[in-house]
Scaffold this active site. Structure first.
Site, PDB file in Angstrom:
ATOM      1  N   ASP A 155       4.478   7.644   0.242  1.00  0.00           N
ATOM      2  CA  ASP A 155       3.688   6.653   0.968  1.00  0.00           C
ATOM      3  C   ASP A 155       2.214   7.017   0.829  1.00  0.00           C
ATOM      4  OD1 ASP A 155       3.379   4.535   3.209  1.00  0.00           O
ATOM      5  OD2 ASP A 155       2.353   6.305   3.990  1.00  0.00           O
ATOM      6  N   ASP A 173      -4.151  -0.970  -4.616  1.00  0.00           N
ATOM      7  CA  ASP A 173      -3.429  -1.926  -5.459  1.00  0.00           C
ATOM      8  C   ASP A 173      -2.065  -2.147  -4.818  1.00  0.00           C
ATOM      9  OD1 ASP A 173      -2.694  -3.562  -7.520  1.00  0.00           O
ATOM     10  OD2 ASP A 173      -2.377  -1.971  -8.984  1.00  0.00           O
TER      11      ASP A 173
END
Length: 326
Positions: A155, A173
């Site tokens: 993460d 992104d």
């Protein structure tokens, strides 16, 4: 969700004859976007999402995740050049870069074209998507093999929290900030203020994809991302470009506590001095145009009051819900 009414990767009917095959994606309740297919090249499912690689007639090979078009062969360079190069070119000497998401590899591909770059950390949560893209997206294979690239499966928020290293540029992104979605917490004021900003070097720049930015779609997430970043950074620049395969104008927001360069000629000089190869889309004049938004969008951004905070999401409908990756 995108709807593809064919199987086994072949556009054939029950008699073995070629038939017309279409990919369909719901943009909003009364609007759908569809285009013709040659074939389905690959399908798969990971712990987090479904993946398809399609061979489309108008856009070439297209990557679809969870029924949403992520990028298409014919025009992905517009998105990725716009995401990467304005931030790296505005920085005086970008050496260390952190990508949140970017599993497709195209963002890393554009970054490693910069001669100043010494280290790129790409952190994506879905290892299977990364491996899929390594295998099937030939255009990005060289970037995945670049010795400057460090690939982390984690993460992005947790990875930035645990790292002590500072970065010259941090790039988001990611999928759009939808309440309950996997990426919402990576667009909040507290995330920008307490995790992203402290990980930037002096003069560092943060840039993120910011969803649809069209005349009617920019209020879905673009204006809120802009306003949220304004609460944290001194200088914030929104910009946009039309991407044909997305059927809309797309937005990005760049932020820093150091002023940005506005001279198109200087941007062109840095492109020539720092970058390998030619950009297909972005140069100094293009960025000047991209950051000059229409009157309606400018006024909407400047009057936006919503700020993304933890536990205070805005419900988003339409095609701002999941176009871009994680």
């Amino acid at each position: 969700m995108g709807d593809i009414s064919i199987s086994n990767g072949n556009c054939m009917n029950g008699n073995g004859q070629r038939k017309s095959c279409w990919y369909e994606e719901e943009i909003e309740e009364n609007l759908r976007w569809c285009f013709a297919l040659n074939s389905i090249l690959h399908t798969g499912a990971t712990q987090f999402q479904d993946i398809q690689l399609l061979d489309t007639k108008p856009f070439g090979k297209a990557l679809v995740i969870d029924g949403k078009l992520q990028s298409a062969e014919i025009d992905e360079f517009i998105y990725h050049e716009s995401l990467v190069h304005p931030a790296l070119l505005n920085h005086l000497n970008p050496k260390t870069i952190f990508i949140m998401g970017g599993g497709e590899g195209s963002t890393a591909r554009e970054i490693v074209r910069h001669r100043t770059v010494e280290k790129v950390v790409m952190c994506d949560i879905d290892e299977e998507v990364v491996e899929f893209c390594k295998s099937f997206l030939v255009v990005n294979r060289e970037a995945f093999c670049d010795p400057r690239l460090e690939l982390i499966i984690n993460d992005a928020r947790a990875e930035l929290e645990r790292r002590e290293q500072l970065y010259d540029v941090i790039i988001g992104d990611l999928a759009d900030p939808i309440e309950g979605g996997p990426c919402y917490q990576l667009y909040t004021k507290s995330f920008y203020e307490f995790i992203v900003k402290p990980r930037l070097t002096q003069g560092g720049i943060f840039v993120t994809q910011a969803g649809p930015a069209g005349i009617f779609s920019h209020t879905e997430v673009f204006s809120c991302i802009y306003n949220t970043l304004k609460q944290v950074f001194k200088y914030v620049v929104p910009y946009s470009a039309h991407i044909p395969s997305y059927a809309d104008t797309w937005g990005w927001v760049m932020a820093s506590d150091s002023p940005f360069m506005s001279n198109a000629d200087e941007l062109d000089l840095r492109i020539k001095q720092r970058m390998k190869g030619e950009n297909r889309y972005l140069d100094g004049k293009t960025f000047t145009s991209a950051s000059t938004l229409s009157k309606a969008v400018r006024e909407s951004l400047y009057s936006e009051t919503h700020v993304y905070t933890e536990g205070n999401a805005r419900f988003i409908y339409g095609h701002g819900t999941a176009y871009k990756h994680n």
